[in-house]
Design an enzyme around this catalytic site. Structure first.
Site, short mmCIF file in Angstrom:
data_model
loop_
_atom_site.label_atom_id
_atom_site.label_comp_id
_atom_site.label_asym_id
_atom_site.label_seq_id
_atom_site.Cartn_x
_atom_site.Cartn_y
_atom_site.Cartn_z
N ASN A 120 -11.12 -0.48 -4.54
CA ASN A 120 -10.64 -1.84 -4.84
C ASN A 120 -11.39 -2.94 -4.08
O ASN A 120 -11.52 -4.06 -4.59
CB ASN A 120 -9.12 -1.95 -4.64
CG ASN A 120 -8.69 -1.65 -3.24
OD1 ASN A 120 -9.36 -0.93 -2.51
ND2 ASN A 120 -7.55 -2.18 -2.84
N CYS B 243 -3.92 -3.18 -1.76
CA CYS B 243 -2.93 -2.39 -1.03
C CYS B 243 -1.76 -3.27 -0.60
O CYS B 243 -0.62 -2.84 -0.59
CB CYS B 243 -3.57 -1.77 0.20
SG CYS B 243 -4.44 -2.97 1.21
N GLU C 104 -7.08 -1.31 11.65
CA GLU C 104 -8.47 -1.77 11.61
C GLU C 104 -8.46 -3.23 12.06
O GLU C 104 -7.41 -3.86 12.12
CB GLU C 104 -9.04 -1.65 10.20
CG GLU C 104 -9.09 -0.23 9.64
CD GLU C 104 -10.13 0.67 10.29
OE1 GLU C 104 -10.90 0.19 11.14
OE2 GLU C 104 -10.14 1.86 9.95
P1 NAD Z 1 -7.76 7.58 -3.47
O1 NAD Z 1 -6.89 8.10 -2.40
O2 NAD Z 1 -7.69 8.23 -4.81
O3 NAD Z 1 -9.29 7.69 -3.03
C1 NAD Z 1 -9.78 7.09 -1.84
C2 NAD Z 1 -11.03 7.81 -1.40
O4 NAD Z 1 -10.68 9.15 -1.01
C3 NAD Z 1 -12.10 7.96 -2.48
O5 NAD Z 1 -13.38 7.80 -1.87
C4 NAD Z 1 -11.90 9.40 -2.94
O6 NAD Z 1 -13.07 9.98 -3.51
C5 NAD Z 1 -11.54 10.09 -1.63
N1 NAD Z 1 -10.80 11.35 -1.76
C6 NAD Z 1 -9.99 11.76 -2.75
N2 NAD Z 1 -9.49 12.99 -2.48
C7 NAD Z 1 -10.00 13.37 -1.28
C8 NAD Z 1 -9.84 14.51 -0.44
N3 NAD Z 1 -9.06 15.54 -0.80
N4 NAD Z 1 -10.51 14.56 0.73
C9 NAD Z 1 -11.29 13.52 1.11
N5 NAD Z 1 -11.48 12.41 0.37
C10 NAD Z 1 -10.83 12.33 -0.81
O7 NAD Z 1 -7.48 6.00 -3.54
P2 NAD Z 1 -8.08 4.95 -4.55
O8 NAD Z 1 -7.45 5.19 -5.90
O9 NAD Z 1 -9.57 4.90 -4.46
O10 NAD Z 1 -7.54 3.56 -3.92
C11 NAD Z 1 -6.29 3.05 -4.18
C12 NAD Z 1 -5.34 3.31 -3.03
O11 NAD Z 1 -5.89 2.82 -1.82
C13 NAD Z 1 -4.01 2.57 -3.19
O12 NAD Z 1 -2.96 3.43 -2.84
C14 NAD Z 1 -4.13 1.44 -2.17
O13 NAD Z 1 -2.90 0.94 -1.69
C15 NAD Z 1 -4.91 2.08 -1.10
N6 NAD Z 1 -5.55 1.06 -0.26
C16 NAD Z 1 -5.09 0.84 1.02
C17 NAD Z 1 -5.65 -0.18 1.81
C18 NAD Z 1 -5.17 -0.47 3.22
O14 NAD Z 1 -5.90 -1.12 3.97
N7 NAD Z 1 -3.98 -0.05 3.61
C19 NAD Z 1 -6.69 -0.95 1.29
C20 NAD Z 1 -7.11 -0.70 -0.01
C21 NAD Z 1 -6.55 0.31 -0.78
#
Ligand code: NAD
Length: 492
Positions: free
Chosen positions: A156, A288, A466
């Site tokens: 995102n 998020c 962070e």
């Molecule tokens: P996601 O969890 O599907 O993927 C995030 C990353 O993790 C990607 O690079 C993905 O390839 C990797 N990944 C997936 N499975 C993995 C595994 N088993 N081991 C290691 N890496 C793995 O999330 P998304 O769909 O890319 O992003 C959306 C989510 O991120 C939402 O829930 C959002 O709230 C959250 N988010 C949080 C913040 C924050 O600062 N708190 C900021 C932005 C997004």
């Protein structure tokens, strides 16, 4: 510059472009059209191990970890300057790949530049302390870099969220391996090249693109991995935390949210409506900390809802590359289907969709993943759209009759990332801010953050933080050194 369908990006390992061991490629799509804009090399688990090896070697043999922090600072400032010089190129690439508007991408790039400048300023201020101890002894602590740190980023805010943790890890003298989301890898790959040009030694900044469950897990479980910074979904965050715990390494988890926006009757409703719109329709709601639950005093419900509706209906949808677009598409058809599913379920269960709710199915935008800004009213607090993270431009509305009920509704969630309060009353503002279970609260302001302010969540929204003054320290470990000065008592 605009990415062409013929553009190809390799992995970046050990300071070199790498096609990956299997030679596989993946198409990267423009969410505004669902047409390819580029291809990237796709890593296999052995490429992840190759990147960890390159990082470990660079950490042990280059000047990065051991030389003066001021030298690292100069390189990071050079990188910040290079990104600033090429800001328009980075912003366009981010918009083409992720879909957000150019205005939003330019804001992201400015935040990244500022973050790098901020952490560069901290790179030569990492220091220990001396501790008085009994007898003829001298005791002090050292702050040492961790070694190889792994950074896993979501789609995102592709570059912003990657560099938010990569920046301080580099400032502290670590070697990093970054895995961007497979949907949005382009700016991270571009940035690694800029880092090399700025003087980051080969192997200190590596980027691998690949499947999360294979390549991501290969990075986290690698014995050389000394910490994981993960931003993404709760489900994957839990898995990362388990893997890290088994290896007894720290993990920073930045996860999802379901953030409340509490509006009291005395608030400036015009400003509040604009802030609410920014907080849920910005980045097409794929944030998020999106303010996805409006909790409004019943006495002003109709008036505020009218204003929020006008804000929503006044937004121009369009490809992010068009300067006059206010809201771009969702990142993928899957994400669009998921979000529409939430709206359909709410409507079927009797809620009122005040505006929006449907995919744009006609005209030039129909090829992309466009959804009109959506507001849903008359919801039960138990509705799925109220409880679960939607990650799209969908605002759920709940009403309250007393401040106590407002706080209860606001805290009735498993998340705790962000909350905002709108009131002119000082006592209400500060009292409610303390009562809200969230890592970040704004008063009379939409979601806003700066490199110098900590960013992190309570409850299932995450672990650790962070940004802020102490972030660089969190990429170090502390060593205590006790020196015996001999048997003689020290004389004054
Ligand atoms: P996601 O969890 O599907 O993927 C995030 C990353 O993790 C990607 O690079 C993905 O390839 C990797 N990944 C997936 N499975 C993995 C595994 N088993 N081991 C290691 N890496 C793995 O999330 P998304 O769909 O890319 O992003 C959306 C989510 O991120 C939402 O829930 C959002 O709230 C959250 N988010 C949080 C913040 C924050 O600062 N708190 C900021 C932005 C997004």
């Amino acid at each position: 510059m605009s990415a062409q369908a013929t553009d190809h990006y390799e992995l970046f390992i050990g300071g070199k472009e790498s096609p990956g061991s299997g030679g596989e490629r993946r198409e990267v799509l423009n969410p505004a059209t669902n047409r390819p804009i580029a291809t990237t090399a796709l890593a296999r688990p052995e490429d992840a191990r190759h990147a960890m090896e390159a990082a470990e070697t660079a950490f042990r043999t280059s000047w990065w970890a051991t030389d003066d922090g001021g030298k690292r600072a100069r390189v990071l400032l050079k990188l910040a300057g290079s990104i600033e010089t090429h800001a328009e190129e980075f912003a366009r690439l981010e918009t083409l790949n992720m879909g957000k508007t150019l205005r939003e991408s330019r804001g992201d790039v400015a935040f990244i530049v500022r973050t790098l400048e901020y952490v560069a300023g901290l790179a030569d201020k990492i220091q220990g302390e001396t501790i008085p101890v009994p007898g003829p002894r001298f005791d002090y602590t050292l702050r040492e870099p961790l070694g190889v740190t792994v950074h896993i980023a979501p789609w995102n805010y592709p570059l912003l969220l990657a560099l938010r943790s990569v920046g301080p890890a580099l400032a502290a003298g670590n070697a990093v391996v970054l895995k961007p989301a497979s949907l949005t890898p382009l700016t991270a790959l571009r940035c690694a090249r800029a880092a090399k040009e700025a003087g980051v030694p080969d192997g200190i900044f590596n980027v691998v693109v690949g499947n999360g469950s294979e390549v991501g897990e290969a990075l986290v479980t690698d014995l050389r991995c000394r910490s994981v910074s993960f931003t993404g979904s709760g489900e994957v965050g839990l898995r990362i935390a388990e893997l890290a715990a088994r290896r007894v390494i720290p993990s920073t988890l930045e996860l999802g949210g379901k953030s409340p926006v509490v509006v009291f009757p005395d608030a400036d409703l015009d400003r509040a409506a604009k802030g609410i719109g920014f907080g849920i329709f910005g980045n097409a709601g794929q944030m998020c900390w999106a303010g996805s639950r409006l909790i409004v005093a019943r006495s002003i419900h109709d008036e505020l809802l009218g204003k929020v509706r006008a804000v929503a209906e006044g937004l121009r949808l369009g490809p992010g590359t068009e300067e006059n677009a206010d809201m771009g598409p969702l990142v993928s058809p899957d994400q669009l289907d998921r979000v529409v599913g939430f709206v359909t379920e709410a409507r079927d269960s009797g809620a009122t969709v005040v505006t929006g709710g449907a995919k744009v199915a006609e005209g030039p935008l129909r090829e992309g993943n466009f959804l009109a800004p959506t507001v849903i009213d008359q919801l039960a607090p138990s509705a799925r759209v109220v409880r679960d993270e939607v990650f799209g431009p969908v605002l759920s509305v709940l009403s309250f009759d007393s401040p106590e009920e407002a706080v209860k509704l606001a805290n009735d969630t498993r998340y705790g990332l962000f909350a905002s309060v709108w009131t002119k009353d000082l006592a209400t503002a500060h009292t409610v801010s303390r009562q809200l279970e969230a890592g970040m609260v704004t008063v009379n302001e939409a979601p806003a953050t700066f490199p110098q302010t900590p960013f992190g969540g309570y409850k299932e929204s995450g672990l650790g933080f962070e940004q802020g003054l102490h972030v660089v320290e969190s990429y170090t470990r502390r060593k205590n050194v006790l020196v015996n000065l001999g048997s003689a008592k020290p004389k004054r």
